[in-house]
Design an enzyme around this catalytic site. Structure first.
Site, PDB file in Angstrom:
ATOM      1  N   HIS A 139      58.596  82.919  33.996  1.00  0.00           N
ATOM      2  CA  HIS A 139      58.288  81.595  33.460  1.00  0.00           C
ATOM      3  C   HIS A 139      56.905  81.577  32.834  1.00  0.00           C
ATOM      4  CE1 HIS A 139      61.459  80.080  36.453  1.00  0.00           C
ATOM      5  NE2 HIS A 139      61.971  80.194  35.246  1.00  0.00           N
TER       6      HIS A 139
ATOM      7  N   GLU B  60      56.523  82.205  45.447  1.00  0.00           N
ATOM      8  CA  GLU B  60      55.883  81.131  44.680  1.00  0.00           C
ATOM      9  C   GLU B  60      54.416  81.101  45.109  1.00  0.00           C
ATOM     10  OE1 GLU B  60      57.274  79.068  42.386  1.00  0.00           O
ATOM     11  OE2 GLU B  60      59.430  79.220  42.732  1.00  0.00           O
TER      12      GLU B  60
ATOM     13  N   GLU C  49      53.530  80.109  34.248  1.00  0.00           N
ATOM     14  CA  GLU C  49      53.095  80.536  35.583  1.00  0.00           C
ATOM     15  C   GLU C  49      52.153  81.744  35.466  1.00  0.00           C
ATOM     16  OE1 GLU C  49      56.900  80.834  37.646  1.00  0.00           O
ATOM     17  OE2 GLU C  49      57.414  78.811  36.969  1.00  0.00           O
TER      18      GLU C  49
ATOM     19  N   HIS D  88      56.371  83.962  41.082  1.00  0.00           N
ATOM     20  CA  HIS D  88      56.423  82.714  40.321  1.00  0.00           C
ATOM     21  C   HIS D  88      55.272  81.846  40.819  1.00  0.00           C
ATOM     22  CE1 HIS D  88      60.529  82.718  38.369  1.00  0.00           C
ATOM     23  NE2 HIS D  88      60.646  83.768  39.180  1.00  0.00           N
TER      24      HIS D  88
HETATM   25  O1  0X9 Z   1      63.376  77.544  39.776  1.00  0.00           O
HETATM   26  C1  0X9 Z   1      62.974  78.709  39.743  1.00  0.00           C
HETATM   27  O2  0X9 Z   1      63.356  79.530  38.922  1.00  0.00           O
HETATM   28  C2  0X9 Z   1      61.949  79.164  40.770  1.00  0.00           C
HETATM   29  N1  0X9 Z   1      60.927  78.174  40.900  1.00  0.00           N
HETATM   30  S1  0X9 Z   1      59.911  77.866  39.670  1.00  0.00           S
HETATM   31  O3  0X9 Z   1      59.217  76.680  39.982  1.00  0.00           O
HETATM   32  N2  0X9 Z   1      58.834  79.023  39.588  1.00  0.00           N
HETATM   33  O4  0X9 Z   1      60.647  77.780  38.451  1.00  0.00           O
HETATM   34  C3  0X9 Z   1      62.587  79.336  42.116  1.00  0.00           C
HETATM   35  C4  0X9 Z   1      63.766  80.214  42.132  1.00  0.00           C
HETATM   36  C5  0X9 Z   1      64.248  80.365  43.526  1.00  0.00           C
HETATM   37  N3  0X9 Z   1      65.613  80.564  43.552  1.00  0.00           N
HETATM   38  C6  0X9 Z   1      66.479  79.572  43.803  1.00  0.00           C
HETATM   39  N4  0X9 Z   1      66.102  78.420  44.233  1.00  0.00           N
HETATM   40  N5  0X9 Z   1      67.731  79.873  43.577  1.00  0.00           N
HETATM   41 ZN    ZN Z   2      58.939  80.264  37.949  1.00  0.00          ZN
END
Ligand code: 0X9
Ligand code: ZN
Ligand code: CA
Length: 441
Positions: free
Chosen positions: A175, A377, A178, A303
């Site tokens: 992303h 994260e 980030e 992330h």
């Molecule tokens: O949403 C995402 O891709 C990740 N968080 S972010 O805020 N960096 O975008 C988390 C991904 C974790 N995986 C799942 N929740 N499936």
């Molecule tokens: Zn992310």
């Protein structure tokens, strides 16, 4: 992990409506040919009542965060209308993190400070390889949509040889916004190569494993975030109709697009999963890399933000067959992080304790390769402590508190087959023949 502390912040659907304003922003933009996608977005908060959540569930909205029993959403005028139609009371919020140098809609002209741009990272990676050829090798995994290279630094003894040693891969920056997620894996690479000949414990780890660092999976997005729009998340695929970007962390082929919870078929969404799994060259590069290296034993994808360690499944709240092992590894990493400066990283199954999504990197790594995979994260813990903006002065600190966890995982990959002490690990050992076999659908 307590649910009320959990932050959701995927953004989407910023592009519908108010085409007039969009056009004005486009025309006013000094960079010709670029588009904007924020002109009409607003932040609203609403009370976190189950009935409201239920009413909102069918819609792929942009959840910014949850805080003090309120939910914050980024909405466009249509979505504002939707809230009204659904009879959900909300209030308009007007806040920006104190240390946010820009606001949505502003053109970023300032430099990226201590953070790496694509060119700066490329130069630093070449430099590491040049100064430490005995323990690292720079590999180009492929090209992004706009033709930038996706680099992997392999750290091992005899780096040019495939020695069938257990591997661990660390990924950064799926992303764009980030930025800290580039720095942590890069600093890990730098630390390992610079300590290889000075620190016998590091030499021991490096000699027995193959450590792969891919600090910038989304180079086009990062550049866009630095030079044009700081909050950019996706890659820079031109989708036509003035729309750009696929969410690379929704583009992997495990339960891809199984539902629209947390991933979207809508190209204007910030969690757009793409037209098909691995439609994007950036995720394809990771796929090819993983397929070429069957000795990988674990994966970490950095992330930001939230200070959590997440493990699969993300597509469901049901635990995976490796849940005990994943919990053991995540809790150990969390302990190791806390031991450095006291920073608390919560941990849990992403789909059960964070939020549901499909098509992410870690679900695919577990689902297709059967290996433990973690989304880390990085700090801060919430938007009020800076969100995607980490002070330059904190980069080192964040790296340092993450270092022992990364070293632990490498050590586990090396020892994993023989040295088990904790009950959850002996459980895993007993079940590993069943547990490790990849699941296909
Ligand atoms: O949403 C995402 O891709 C990740 N968080 S972010 O805020 N960096 O975008 C988390 C991904 C974790 N995986 C799942 N929740 N499936
Ligand atoms: Zn992310
Ligand atoms: Ca080697």
């Amino acid at each position: 992990m307590r649910k009320d502390k959990i932050i959701s912040k995927f953004s989407n659907s910023l592009l519908f409506g108010w085409w007039g304003l969009w056009l004005i922003l486009l025309l006013a933009s000094p960079i010709s040919g670029t588009t904007s996608s924020w002109g009409d977005s607003l932040i609203v908060s609403l009370s976190k009542k189950p009935e409201y959540l239920k009413r909102l569930q069918p819609y792929s909205l942009d959840y910014l965060l949850e805080w003090e029993n309120k939910i914050y959403l980024v909405v466009n005028p249509q979505e504002l209308q939707l809230l009204q139609n659904l009879d959900i009371p909300f209030s308009l919020e007007n806040f920006e993190p104190a240390n946010n140098p820009d606001s949505p809609g502003s053109i970023q002209t300032s430099l990226n400070g201590a953070y790496h741009s694509y060119a700066e990272l490329e130069a630093d990676l070449f430099n590491l390889e040049e100064t430490h050829p005995e323990c690292c090798l720079l590999v180009n995994l492929g090209q992004s949509v706009e033709g930038r290279n996706i680099y992997a630094l392999k750290i091992s003894d005899n780096p040019a040889l495939e020695e069938n040693e257990p591997g661990v891969v660390f990924l950064g920056c799926h992303h764009a916004r980030e930025w800290i997620s580039v720095e942590v894996p890069f600093l890990l690479a730098k630390y390992l190569v610079e300590h290889y000949q000075r620190d016998p414990s590091i030499q021991k780890l490096v000699d027995r494993s193959e450590i792969w660092i891919i600090p910038l999976v989304n180079p086009d997005g990062l550049e866009y975030s630095i030079y044009f729009y700081r909050y950019w998340r996706k890659n820079r695929r031109n989708l036509g109709h003035g729309l750009f970007g696929v969410d690379l962390n929704r583009n992997y082929d495990y339960q891809w697009g199984r539902d629209d919870i947390g991933s979207s078929p809508d190209p204007s969404s910030n969690v757009y999963r793409g037209p098909s799994p691995f439609s994007e060259p950036e995720s394809q590069a990771i796929k090819k890399f993983m397929e070429l290296h069957p000795h990988l034993k674990a994966l970490v994808s950095y992330h930001s933000y939230s200070q959590v360690i997440l493990y699969p499944w993300g597509y469901t709240n049901k635990p995976s067959h490796l849940d005990d092992l994943l919990r053991f590894l995540a809790s150990t990493m969390s302990q190791k992080m806390k031991a450095v400066f006291g920073t608390k990283y919560s941990y849990g199954q992403s789909g059960a304790s964070f939020y549901l999504t499909n098509g992410d990197t870690t679900d695919w790594a577990l689902g297709k390769f059967g290996i433990p995979a973690f989304t880390i994260e990085l700090p801060p813990i919430d938007r009020f402590r800076g969100g995607f903006f980490n002070a330059e002065a904190d980069i080192q600190k964040i790296f340092q508190e993450n270092l022992p966890a990364a070293l632990f995982l490498i050590d586990w990959a090396i020892q994993g087959q023989t040295a088990f002490t904790s009950p959850s690990c002996s459980w895993w050992l007993k079940n590993r023949n069943i547990g490790e076999s990849p699941i296909t659908h």
